[in-house]
Write a protein that holds these residues in place. Structure first.
Motif, PDB file in Angstrom:
ATOM      1  N   PRO A  94       0.817  -1.203   0.000  1.00 29.43           N
ATOM      2  CA  PRO A  94       0.000   0.000   0.000  1.00 29.43           C
ATOM      3  C   PRO A  94       0.849   1.250   0.000  1.00 29.43           C
ATOM      4  O   PRO A  94       1.987   1.233   0.458  1.00 29.43           O
ATOM      5  N   TYR A  95       0.296   2.305  -0.539  1.00 33.57           N
ATOM      6  CA  TYR A  95       1.019   3.560  -0.569  1.00 33.57           C
ATOM      7  C   TYR A  95       0.632   4.406   0.635  1.00 33.57           C
ATOM      8  O   TYR A  95      -0.531   4.749   0.825  1.00 33.57           O
ATOM      9  N   PHE A  96       1.603   4.724   1.439  1.00 28.21           N
ATOM     10  CA  PHE A  96       1.403   5.636   2.562  1.00 28.21           C
ATOM     11  C   PHE A  96       2.125   6.918   2.261  1.00 28.21           C
ATOM     12  O   PHE A  96       3.353   6.903   2.081  1.00 28.21           O
ATOM     13  N   ASN A  97       1.409   7.994   2.217  1.00 26.98           N
ATOM     14  CA  ASN A  97       2.071   9.229   1.846  1.00 26.98           C
ATOM     15  C   ASN A  97       3.249   9.540   2.782  1.00 26.98           C
ATOM     16  O   ASN A  97       4.285  10.016   2.350  1.00 26.98           O
ATOM     17  N   ILE A  98       3.140   9.178   4.045  1.00 29.36           N
ATOM     18  CA  ILE A  98       4.202   9.518   4.979  1.00 29.36           C
ATOM     19  C   ILE A  98       5.527   8.828   4.652  1.00 29.36           C
ATOM     20  O   ILE A  98       6.606   9.348   4.948  1.00 29.36           O
ATOM     21  N   ASP A  99       5.456   7.678   4.012  1.00 24.65           N
ATOM     22  CA  ASP A  99       6.684   6.942   3.721  1.00 24.65           C
ATOM     23  C   ASP A  99       7.660   7.754   2.890  1.00 24.65           C
ATOM     24  O   ASP A  99       8.876   7.647   3.050  1.00 24.65           O
ATOM     25  N   ARG A 116       7.365  18.067  13.214  1.00 22.62           N
ATOM     26  CA  ARG A 116       6.370  17.587  12.250  1.00 22.62           C
ATOM     27  C   ARG A 116       5.794  16.237  12.663  1.00 22.62           C
ATOM     28  O   ARG A 116       4.608  15.983  12.541  1.00 22.62           O
ATOM     29  N   LEU A 117       6.671  15.396  13.135  1.00 24.65           N
ATOM     30  CA  LEU A 117       6.214  14.054  13.505  1.00 24.65           C
ATOM     31  C   LEU A 117       5.247  14.131  14.685  1.00 24.65           C
ATOM     32  O   LEU A 117       4.223  13.433  14.705  1.00 24.65           O
TER      33      LEU A 117
ATOM     34  N   PHE B  88       4.069  15.723   5.517  1.00 26.52           N
ATOM     35  CA  PHE B  88       4.107  15.257   6.908  1.00 26.52           C
ATOM     36  C   PHE B  88       2.760  15.432   7.579  1.00 26.52           C
ATOM     37  O   PHE B  88       2.358  14.634   8.425  1.00 26.52           O
ATOM     38  N   LEU B  89       2.083  16.490   7.188  1.00 24.28           N
ATOM     39  CA  LEU B  89       0.852  16.809   7.910  1.00 24.28           C
ATOM     40  C   LEU B  89      -0.394  16.335   7.181  1.00 24.28           C
ATOM     41  O   LEU B  89      -1.509  16.642   7.583  1.00 24.28           O
ATOM     42  N   THR B  90      -0.204  15.598   6.112  1.00 27.25           N
ATOM     43  CA  THR B  90      -1.346  15.092   5.357  1.00 27.25           C
ATOM     44  C   THR B  90      -1.558  13.627   5.706  1.00 27.25           C
ATOM     45  O   THR B  90      -0.607  12.854   5.712  1.00 27.25           O
TER      46      THR B  90
END
Lengths: 171, 171
Positions: A94-99, A116-117, B88-90
Motif C-alpha cells: 500500500p502507498y502511505f504518503n508519509i513513507d 512535524r512528527l 508530513f501533515l497530510t
DNA sequence: ATCTTACTAGTAAAATTTTACTATTTGCCT
DNA sequence: AGGCAAATAGTAAAATTTTACTAGTAAGAT
C-alpha cells in the motif's frame, strides 16, 4: 481500472442503480471503508457497457428527469467472480504518503522533523478516536465492515507506534 | 502529481542525476519502501523543468550516448521544503486492495471466502518473512528505512490478525 | 413568491499516465 | 567475430482521469 470494474460490478450486483446513486454511494458510503477515489463515473461505466458487463436502461421514476438505470449483465457477474477472486489473492504494497517523507528524512533538520512528527501523531490520535466512535455505531449485521474498521484502527495504531519510536531516535 | 514532485525533488536533492538513473532508483530502491509507481518519468520531469524546479544539462561521461543531467534548482529546493512539510501533515486513508473484496464479502459464499482468506494469509506470512529478512540486512546508518520497514511489518501483521479473526466469524 | 440546495444527467477539454515503440553504445558471452 | 543484455534517451499514440462546465426539476427555507 481493474479495481474500478470490481467496484462498479459489486455495487450493481446489489441491484440496478442510476449514475448519481452510484456516485453518492462511492463518495459517502464506500469511501470511508475503501480508499478508492473516483472523480467521474461515466467514462468507466461507458467502457463497461461497451464490454457488455453492464446494461443501461432508461427508467423514469416520478417526475424527475430521465434516469438511466445501470444493471449488471450475466457476463458482468462472471467477471465479478473472476475479479474478486483475483483481488483476494493480490497483495499490493500500500502507498502511505508519509513513507515518502520518511524516505527523505535525512534532508530535514532533526528539530523540524521532530516537530512535524509530533504534529502528525496528534492528528493520527484524533483519527483513531473518530474511528473508534464509528466502530461503536456500526450496524450489527455488517460484520465485514467491522473487520475493515478494526483493521484501519490497527493501521493507525501501527503508524503512531512507528513514528513515536522514530522520534526517540531523533536526538 | 504532488507526490511525484516531492519524489523527484527529493531524489535530485541528493545530487544531480540522469533520467535512467532516476528510473532505476525508483523501481529498485524506492519501490520497496514507498509504494509509488511511476511508469514514465519524462513527462513529469519536463513539467517540472517548465516550472523551473529542475534544470536539464547535457553532460557526457565516457563515450556513452548523450546524458541529460537533471538537477534541482533553488526554486525546486523551496518547493521541496514546502511539499515535505505538507506531506508530513497530510493523512490519507490508504488504499488496500483487499478492502474492496471485504466490502463485497456478502456476495461470496462463505466456504469460498474462507478458502480465499486462508490463501491470502499464507501469502501474507511469506511477505512477513521476507520483510523480516530484509530488516536484518539493512544498513546500519539508515535509521529511517528501518522505521519504514518495521512499520510495514506491523501493517502486514495487522492484516493477518484482522483476516484471521474474520475467518472465525465465517461459519 | 423566490431563492437555494439537492437530485439527476452528462460532456468537452485539459492533464496525466500507460503502453509500446525506436535508437545508439558498451560490455559480456560463446 | 557475432549476438545479446544493459545503459541511455526519449517519443507518439492510446487510455484514463481530472476539471470545469451546462441543464433542468423538486423540495425546503425565507
Amino acid at each position: 481500472m481493474i479495481e474500478h470494474e470490481l467496484l462498479f460490478l459489486g455495487l450493481l450486483k446489489d441491484g440496478p442503480k442510476h449514475g448519481y446513486e452510484i456516485k453518492r454511494l462511492i463518495e459517502e458510503e464506500l469511501f470511508p471503508f475503501v480508499g478508492l477515489k473516483i472523480k467521474s463515473i461515466y467514462y468507466p461505466l461507458k467502457k463497461m457497457e461497451r464490454l457488455g458487463l453492464v446494461n443501461k436502461d432508461v427508467g423514469r421514476e416520478g417526475k424527475w428527469p430521465e434516469k438511466y438505470i445501470y444493471s449488471i449483465t450475466p457476463k458482468g457477474e462472471k467477471i465479478f467472480e473472476h475479479l474478486i477472486t483475483e483481488n483476494f489473492l493480490t497483495i499490493e504494497r500500500p502507498y502511505f504518503n508519509i513513507d515518502l517523507s520518511l524516505y527523505f528524512l535525512p534532508f530535514v533538520e532533526k528539530k523540524i522533523a521532530r516537530r512535524r512528527l509530533k504534529a502528525r501523531i496528534i492528528f493520527l490520535k484524533r483519527i483513531m478516536r473518530d474511528l473508534e466512535a464509528l466502530e461503536k455505531n456500526i450496524k450489527p449485521n455488517t460484520q465485514h465492515l467491522r473487520i475493515i474498521l478494526s483493521h484501519d484502527i490497527a493501521l493507525v495504531n501501527a503508524e503512531i507506534n512507528s513514528l513515536s519510536s522514530l522520534i526517540e531516535t531523533l536526538i
